[in-house]
Write an enzyme that holds these catalytic residues in place. Sequence first.
Site, PDB file in Angstrom:
ATOM      1  N   GLY A 154       0.524  -1.179   0.023  1.00  0.00           N
ATOM      2  CA  GLY A 154      -0.049   0.250  -0.094  1.00  0.00           C
ATOM      3  C   GLY A 154       0.922   1.014   0.058  1.00  0.00           C
ATOM      4  CB  CYS A 155      -0.291   4.834  -1.133  1.00  0.00           C
ATOM      5  SG  CYS A 155      -1.285   4.997  -0.723  1.00  0.00           S
TER       6      CYS A 155
END
Length: 360
Positions: A154-155
């Site tokens: 994920g970011c």
Amino acid sequence: MIQVGIIGATGYAGGELVRLLYGHKDVEIKWYGSRSYVDQKYASVYQNMFQIVEDVCKDDNLKQLAKEVDVIFTATPQGFLAGVLDEEILSNTKVIDLSADFRIKDVATYEKWYGIEHKSPQFIPEAVYGLCERNREEINREKIKKARLIANPGCYPTCSITSIFPLAAEGLIDMDTLIIDAKSGTSGAGRSAKVANLYCEVNENIKAYGVANHRHTPEIEEQLSYAAGCPVVLNFTPHLVPMNRGILVTAYASLKEVKKPDGSLGLPDAAMIRAAYDKYYQDEKFVRVLPEGVCPETKWVEGSNFVDVNVKVDPRTKRVIMMGAMDNLVKGAAGQAVQNMNLMFGFDEAEGLRLVPMVP
């Protein structure tokens, strides 16, 4: 030349995949998958691709696609890939998943935080967490090279883990005191229409969200537990800021008494802290440890696959401040996925990703 298919090609991460892969010398995009725009020209959805991409969008038939391409990118909502993945697909092609379906190793934890049943937990053990720079013993890249299934990080986790990993792995901070404060631009919420992301709601505003329950929390905890060699529980608070792209992480932790180079016991000094970052990142292509005193800024990484990190020791409070900045759509999603693809197929890790950050 390898053949590539993208499921979810009309979302923000999917669109960024198209942009990056179009400039990759060893890739041909064969399939632009989009459930919302089937049979429409891709360039009518993303006008920046006018006279560049002539293809039309196709459906999300993964079984058919797996027979036609060497690798599939799934830039889809949580639960999609887990709901359709089977051995037949993985025997025909490699899969790089940009959702959270295979990032978390404990099924119960995934189902608790995401609120859905995991439909294919049998593939979780073999999925490789695709953060190339997450290395204690230089083994993660080797796992990525051999993988059939990559769980693209994920970011928020990418920026958070990269900013904190060296100090966690070297045992220089008390992990029980770790707090992560993060800010993201609105593209991190995806391309679908949401009232909370309307211009009038976001402009001239900043707000926390997902306080104490953001679903990226267990992913960050799991990966930092791996780094520290012990279970990690932390506070993670994200904020939405009025910009298109970018993530800024500022993390705090108390310094931990350790054995110093001269043999004495004491808190690590700035030189020891700096040495930890140099140890883990000095040979990395996409992690830039900034000069002392220079704080990361999102504008200096925008449009690139770089993560800028730095660290500051506060002797007054006996704490350390760990900072990181990156583009959430590139290193936080599509760029990292391309980086993983490069490793899987034996290409130069930086192929298609030699992107100078955009200024202004």
